[in-house]
Structures are given as structure tokens and as C-alpha cells.
Design a protein around this motif. Structure first.
Motif, PDB file in Angstrom:
ATOM      1  N   UNK A 195       1.270  -1.597  -0.233  1.00  0.00           N
ATOM      2  CA  UNK A 195       0.159  -0.174  -0.014  1.00  0.00           C
ATOM      3  C   UNK A 195       1.261   1.352  -0.101  1.00  0.00           C
ATOM      4  N   UNK A 196       0.598   2.121  -0.723  1.00  0.00           N
ATOM      5  CA  UNK A 196       1.592   3.501  -0.642  1.00  0.00           C
ATOM      6  C   UNK A 196       2.526   3.578  -1.540  1.00  0.00           C
ATOM      7  N   UNK A 197       3.618   3.891  -0.879  1.00  0.00           N
ATOM      8  CA  UNK A 197       5.289   4.181  -1.429  1.00  0.00           C
ATOM      9  C   UNK A 197       5.850   3.162  -0.926  1.00  0.00           C
ATOM     10  N   UNK A 198       6.323   2.195  -1.828  1.00  0.00           N
ATOM     11  CA  UNK A 198       7.436   1.679  -2.122  1.00  0.00           C
ATOM     12  C   UNK A 198       7.903   0.317  -1.872  1.00  0.00           C
ATOM     13  N   UNK A 199       8.293  -0.402  -2.538  1.00  0.00           N
ATOM     14  CA  UNK A 199       9.144  -1.599  -2.112  1.00  0.00           C
ATOM     15  C   UNK A 199       8.495  -2.364  -3.613  1.00  0.00           C
ATOM     16  N   UNK A 200       6.971  -2.475  -4.411  1.00  0.00           N
ATOM     17  CA  UNK A 200       6.722  -2.796  -5.129  1.00  0.00           C
ATOM     18  C   UNK A 200       7.282  -3.522  -6.481  1.00  0.00           C
ATOM     19  N   UNK A 201       7.967  -2.763  -7.072  1.00  0.00           N
ATOM     20  CA  UNK A 201       8.598  -3.445  -7.402  1.00  0.00           C
ATOM     21  C   UNK A 201       9.983  -4.109  -7.374  1.00  0.00           C
ATOM     22  N   UNK A 202      10.553  -3.551  -6.288  1.00  0.00           N
ATOM     23  CA  UNK A 202      12.002  -5.079  -5.193  1.00  0.00           C
ATOM     24  C   UNK A 202      11.129  -6.019  -5.555  1.00  0.00           C
ATOM     25  N   UNK A 203       9.888  -6.371  -5.008  1.00  0.00           N
ATOM     26  CA  UNK A 203       8.881  -7.616  -4.442  1.00  0.00           C
ATOM     27  C   UNK A 203       8.760  -7.413  -5.867  1.00  0.00           C
ATOM     28  N   UNK A 237       6.649   7.479   5.401  1.00  0.00           N
ATOM     29  CA  UNK A 237       7.903   6.817   6.584  1.00  0.00           C
ATOM     30  C   UNK A 237       6.845   5.658   6.685  1.00  0.00           C
ATOM     31  N   UNK A 238       5.314   5.584   7.052  1.00  0.00           N
ATOM     32  CA  UNK A 238       4.437   4.916   7.755  1.00  0.00           C
ATOM     33  C   UNK A 238       3.882   3.625   6.422  1.00  0.00           C
ATOM     34  N   UNK A 239       4.242   4.442   5.612  1.00  0.00           N
ATOM     35  CA  UNK A 239       4.195   3.149   3.844  1.00  0.00           C
ATOM     36  C   UNK A 239       5.410   1.918   3.627  1.00  0.00           C
ATOM     37  N   UNK A 240       6.468   3.050   3.558  1.00  0.00           N
ATOM     38  CA  UNK A 240       7.753   2.460   3.672  1.00  0.00           C
ATOM     39  C   UNK A 240       7.826   1.246   4.501  1.00  0.00           C
ATOM     40  N   UNK A 241       7.924   1.835   5.957  1.00  0.00           N
ATOM     41  CA  UNK A 241       7.673   0.450   6.768  1.00  0.00           C
ATOM     42  C   UNK A 241       7.080  -0.058   6.566  1.00  0.00           C
TER      43      UNK A 241
END
Length: 325
Positions: A195-203, A237-241
Motif C-alpha cells: 500500500x502506498x509508497x515503495x517496494x512493489x518493484x523490488x518485490x 515513513x509509514x508506507x515504507x515501513x
């Protein structure tokens, strides 16, 4: 001449970028056979735009806005051809892109281009003009072997293990990549649980590696607007964590360690997250919009009433989990 390739892009409000992308695809030799556009927000005046060079298929939301992962999956799975190329809507692509990708694409393979990030004003020029002035500008491809050892803050590093707090190459590879539709279906697509920002591509690319796919770089270059230097994206911060917790629960390790280390240095998360699991210990007071959304203010304790989602991560030495995406 058309090639048996379905191009896919998603768009929310950057309709000017979409028009530019369509014009670029029309100048490709050969062109794709179709372009699938997934509109993440309600239709606009351009939601029925067509081309005389290839078919354009529009996919719309019916009620609420689509998140990025769901929009990408909708586009890729709606394509009619086995050969797929995903394009960020703001990418400036080579006229030979479809030819290069079609010649190199194989089963169980993901192809990506190198990406040169430039100031936004340079990306408004035609590809040929950018190519001629690229060396004069002094920017190098983000995932090229020619990248200098001493990376500056405007060039995302190619090294995933020592990336100076920037995103790994996986987030860069998603700018333009080719994959067979059958292989995309095997991955389960982009994980819509992020959800939100970050890490979907890495996944997604971690999933491709886990399936044994070969990730190969084409000699073709793509240009894209310079991304902010997210060494410590406090406003996310919240999304990324939360997304990092989800990633760890699936794969048994944390991605983008230097981003997490930057959070720890600021006091927002525990510094021993790799051994004890990732936890938010303090929140930033407010965003500093004058610094690209990166907060430099003193953190404070979490406000009462705010809930933090926890994903129970496996022990550090536990065998990496298989993907459920």
C-alpha cells in the motif's frame, strides 16, 4: 509496420506525458500493435484518444481510483499479445525499442533498459535531441557499468547492496521492461498487498528471480525525469515501513537497507531491525515541503490512537519464504 507487442502504461493525471509517450510510440520502427492505457482515476478528455499507427485500448475504473499495482496488473493481463512491454508514462523511449525487445525476448526472461535520469526540462525534447546532448549534460545511465564509483546524489546507484540510501536497481528496471504474458501470469503480477509508497518493484523482480527468470539488460537506453533523492523519505515513513515488513515476511530479508538505515539514524525506527524486526519508535513532527518532502525536524513519540500494522517476520536465519503473490 507493427510488431506483435502489446505496450502497457498507466496514467492518473499526467496526460501531457501520455500524449508524449503516444507520439514516441508512433515514431518507433516497428510500432507496437497495441497500447493498453489503464486510467487510475475517472476518465478525462483524453480517455478516448486513438492513433492511426496502432490500436489504443482504454481501461477505466468504475468507482474508486486504482492503486498502482492493481492498475499495472489490469493492463498487463488485458493485453492481447504474448510479448509485453511496460512503460512508465513519463519515459522517453528509443525509436528502436520494440525491435530491440522483440529480438531479445525469450521465455523465462525479463528485459529492461538502462535509464538516464535528467532534469524534467530536458525530457521534453525528442529522443534524438536528448541523445546528442546527453554526454554534454554529464548524466550517465543509472544501471550502466559506466557509472562512476563515486556516485553523486543525482544518479541512483547500480549497487543494491551499497546504494547510498537510494532505491535499488529494481525500481529503475520497472521504468521500461519486457516480459512474456505467460511469464507475467506465473508471477501472479504485482503484489496488490503493498500500500502506498515503495517496494512493489523490488518485490516483483525478487519474485522473478525466485522463479528462475533471467533478468537481462538491453543495450537500449531510456530517458526519464530525475527522481528526488529519497535517502530518507520521511513523508512516506509509514508506507515504507509497512511495505518493508511485508517484503520481509515474504522473502526473509529487508530491501533497501540504506533507506532503513537512514530512518534508524533519524530515530524513526529501531536500529537493530535486522535482528529484532522492524518497528516504528518515533514519528516526524511535520513534513518540510521545501526539501522535496524530506523532513529534517526532530521526531516525536507516536501519537496516541495511531495504529501500526505488524507483519510477523521470520527469524533472520530462517529459509526465505516463497512468494504468495
Amino acid at each position: 509496420m507493427r510488431s506483435p507487442i502489446s505496450a502497457v502504461t498507466i496514467v492518473k493525471s499526467r496526460t501531457e506525458k501520455l500524449c508524449n509517450l503516444i507520439s514516441q510510440l508512433e515514431r518507433c520502427s516497428p510500432t507496437p500493435d497495441e497500447l493498453v492505457i489503464v486510467w487510475m482515476a475517472p476518465p478525462s478528455d483524453l480517455s478516448l484518444i486513438q492513433s492511426d499507427k496502432f490500436d489504443i485500448v482504454h481501461k477505466f475504473v468504475t468507482q474508486e481510483e486504482l492503486p498502482i499495482a492493481k492498475a499495472r496488473n489490469k493492463g498487463m493481463l488485458s493485453a492481447k499479445h504474448e510479448n509485453l512491454v511496460y512503460l512508465n508514462v513519463d519515459a522517453v523511449i528509443s525509436p528502436t525499442l520494440c525491435r530491440d525487445g522483440l529480438l531479445a525476448l525469450k521465455d523465462n526472461t525479463v528485459l529492461f533498459t538502462s535509464v538516464v535520469f535528467l532534469p524534467s526540462e530536458h525530457c521534453n525534447k525528442p529522443y534524438s535531441a536528448i541523445s546528442k546532448t546527453e554526454k554534454q549534460i554529464g548524466y550517465l545511465a543509472s544501471n550502466d557499468e559506466t557509472l562512476p564509483d563515486d556516485d553523486n546524489n543525482e544518479i541512483p546507484s547500480r549497487n543494491q547492496g551499497n546504494n547510498h540510501g537510494k532505491f535499488s536497481d529494481d525500481s529503475i528496471c520497472s521504468t521500461v521492461f519486457f516480459i512474456r504474458k505467460t511469464d507475467f501470469q506465473k508471477t501472479g503480477g504485482f503484489d496488490e498487498g503493498y500500500a502506498g509508497f515503495g517496494l512493489n518493484d523490488e518485490d516483483f523482480f525478487t519474485n522473478c528471480r525466485a522463479l528462475g527468470y533471467s533478468l537481462e539488460q538491453l543495450p537500449t537506453r531510456t530517458f526519464a525525469p530525475h527522481r528526488p533523492n529519497y535517502q530518507c523519505p520521511v513523508n512516506h515513513l509509514l508506507d515504507f515501513v509497512r511495505n518493508a515488513q511485508r517484503f520481509h515476511s515474504k522473502w526473509g530479508f529487508y530491501p533497501c537497507l540504506n533507506v532503513l538505515a537512514a530512518y534508524a539514524e533519524k530515530g524513526f525506527i529501531n536500529s537493530n531491525f535486522e535482528e529484532k524486526g522492524l518497528k516504528i519508535v518515533q514519528l516526524p513532527e511535520k513534513e518540510d515541503e521545501s526539501n522535496d518532502g524530506v523532513n529534517t525536524s526532530t521526531p516525536h513519540q507516536p501519537t496516541a490512537g495511531i495504529e501500526f500494522t505488524s507483519f510477523h517476520s521470520p527469524d533472520k536465519n530462517q529459509v526465505r519464504l516463497s512468494s504468495t503473490a
